[in-house]
Scaffold this motif. Structure first.
Motif, PDB file in Angstrom:
ATOM      1  N   SER A   6       0.834  -1.187   0.000  1.00 27.40           N
ATOM      2  CA  SER A   6       0.000   0.000   0.000  1.00 27.40           C
ATOM      3  C   SER A   6       0.876   1.246   0.000  1.00 27.40           C
ATOM      4  N   PRO A   7       0.398   2.351  -0.591  1.00 26.23           N
ATOM      5  CA  PRO A   7       1.177   3.598  -0.572  1.00 26.23           C
ATOM      6  C   PRO A   7       1.531   4.038   0.839  1.00 26.23           C
ATOM      7  N   GLY A   8       0.586   3.896   1.763  1.00 25.93           N
ATOM      8  CA  GLY A   8       0.865   4.285   3.145  1.00 25.93           C
ATOM      9  C   GLY A   8       2.004   3.488   3.744  1.00 25.93           C
ATOM     10  N   SER A   9       2.047   2.191   3.453  1.00 28.88           N
ATOM     11  CA  SER A   9       3.121   1.352   3.970  1.00 28.88           C
ATOM     12  C   SER A   9       4.463   1.731   3.359  1.00 28.88           C
ATOM     13  N   LEU A  10       4.471   1.983   2.052  1.00 29.48           N
ATOM     14  CA  LEU A  10       5.729   2.337   1.381  1.00 29.48           C
ATOM     15  C   LEU A  10       6.289   3.658   1.908  1.00 29.48           C
ATOM     16  N   VAL A  11       5.413   4.647   2.132  1.00 33.54           N
ATOM     17  CA  VAL A  11       5.871   5.928   2.677  1.00 33.54           C
ATOM     18  C   VAL A  11       6.392   5.743   4.098  1.00 33.54           C
ATOM     19  N   THR A  12       5.691   4.928   4.891  1.00 36.42           N
ATOM     20  CA  THR A  12       6.120   4.675   6.272  1.00 36.42           C
ATOM     21  C   THR A  12       7.481   3.991   6.305  1.00 36.42           C
ATOM     22  N   GLY A  47       4.150  11.235   8.138  1.00 36.08           N
ATOM     23  CA  GLY A  47       3.160  11.277   7.060  1.00 36.08           C
ATOM     24  C   GLY A  47       2.676   9.893   6.678  1.00 36.08           C
ATOM     25  N   GLY A  48       3.604   8.933   6.641  1.00 32.21           N
ATOM     26  CA  GLY A  48       3.225   7.564   6.324  1.00 32.21           C
ATOM     27  C   GLY A  48       2.305   6.964   7.381  1.00 32.21           C
ATOM     28  N   LEU A  49       2.598   7.237   8.646  1.00 33.24           N
ATOM     29  CA  LEU A  49       1.743   6.733   9.724  1.00 33.24           C
ATOM     30  C   LEU A  49       0.352   7.360   9.655  1.00 33.24           C
ATOM     31  N   ALA A  50       0.294   8.637   9.268  1.00 34.76           N
ATOM     32  CA  ALA A  50      -1.008   9.285   9.115  1.00 34.76           C
ATOM     33  C   ALA A  50      -1.810   8.652   7.983  1.00 34.76           C
ATOM     34  N   LEU A  51      -1.123   8.323   6.886  1.00 34.89           N
ATOM     35  CA  LEU A  51      -1.803   7.633   5.785  1.00 34.89           C
ATOM     36  C   LEU A  51      -2.325   6.271   6.225  1.00 34.89           C
ATOM     37  N   LYS A  52      -1.491   5.537   6.964  1.00 33.77           N
ATOM     38  CA  LYS A  52      -1.893   4.210   7.416  1.00 33.77           C
ATOM     39  C   LYS A  52      -3.140   4.261   8.286  1.00 33.77           C
ATOM     40  N   SER A  53      -3.264   5.325   9.086  1.00 32.41           N
ATOM     41  CA  SER A  53      -4.401   5.419   9.999  1.00 32.41           C
ATOM     42  C   SER A  53      -5.720   5.666   9.275  1.00 32.41           C
ATOM     43  N   SER A  54      -5.649   6.153   8.028  1.00 30.83           N
ATOM     44  CA  SER A  54      -6.873   6.439   7.272  1.00 30.83           C
ATOM     45  C   SER A  54      -6.984   5.561   6.028  1.00 30.83           C
ATOM     46  N   GLU A  55      -6.330   4.428   6.041  1.00 29.88           N
ATOM     47  CA  GLU A  55      -6.200   3.589   4.849  1.00 29.88           C
ATOM     48  C   GLU A  55      -7.388   2.647   4.684  1.00 29.88           C
ATOM     49  N   LYS A  90      -7.658   3.527  -0.923  1.00 33.72           N
ATOM     50  CA  LYS A  90      -8.347   4.788  -0.657  1.00 33.72           C
ATOM     51  C   LYS A  90      -7.855   5.342   0.686  1.00 33.72           C
ATOM     52  N   TYR A  91      -7.936   6.654   0.812  1.00 38.17           N
ATOM     53  CA  TYR A  91      -7.504   7.310   2.046  1.00 38.17           C
ATOM     54  C   TYR A  91      -8.555   8.331   2.477  1.00 38.17           C
TER      55      TYR A  91
END
Length: 204
Positions: A6-12, A47-55, A90-91
């Motif tokens: 997932s994009p959130g995981s890759l950013v994290t 930023g990655g952790l924030a994405l993960k929380s809304s993934e 989706k986020y």
């Protein structure tokens, strides 16, 4: 695997790696490396952790992309857009098709319906989609009451059939007008008499 990609995981992961490298460089006295990596790494990690929380992960895609390719391209474009929309990350959304379900009054703010999987089907040579939902706080009876509106909502010339399943789940079939979802089972039975179709998936 989907969670990892997932994009959130890759950013994290990227932010975490930069932060660790910068911390190691700082501990070893390498200021030229530690300052830029920590400076960029920590914000990227946060930023990655924030994405993960809304993934919101993609709905499970039953039919492989390599199958029904010609039928998909020849079908009405609304179906392709629907398929593409629900099979991507989706986020900031609580459920797939959130705005559509809200518009259709098939929504609950605390426990909205969740799209679990989507399957491309081609009963009697007519391309369509099967969407499996967990209804959550929206009763199946309300879905059935909205069937006519659902038929007009997704694509012109298509109609919706709703099949209740065990628990709070249902299958929503989106097929051209006059094509029955039961034709899918008939096609499957015909396929059993000959060579097995590797694209047919049995769902419990």
């Amino acid at each position: 695997m989907n969670d990892l990609l997932s994009p959130g995981s890759l950013v994290t992961i990227a932010g975490g790696v930069l932060t660790v490298v910068g911390s190691i460089a700082y501990a070893s006295g390498n200021a030229n490396l530690s300052l830029p990596t920590i400076f960029y790494g920590i914000p990227i990690l946060l930023g990655g952790l924030a994405l993960k929380s809304s993934e919101l992960p993609p709905a499970r895609r039953i039919t492989p992309k390599s199958q029904l390719k010609n039928e998909r391209q020849a079908a009405t474009p609304e179906l392709g857009k629907l398929l593409g929309d629900v099979t991507r990350w989706k986020y900031g959304q609580k459920a797939h098709l959130e705005s559509s379900l809200e518009s259709l009054k098939l929504w609950d703010e605390d426990k909205p319906p969740q799209l679990l999987e989507i399957e491309e089907i081609c009963p009697s040579g007519h391309y369509g989609l099967r969407l499996r939902f967990a209804c959550e706080a929206v009763p199946i009876q309300l879905w059935q009451e909205k069937r006519n509106r659902l038929s007009r909502f997704f694509a012109k010339g298509f109609e919706v059939t709703i099949t209740p399943l065990k628990g709070d789940r249902l299958d929503l079939f989106l097929l051209p007008v006059g094509v029955s979802a039961s034709d899918k089972q008939a096609d499957a039975r015909e396929g059993d008499s000959g060579e097995t179709d590797s694209g047919e998936t049995v769902n419990g």
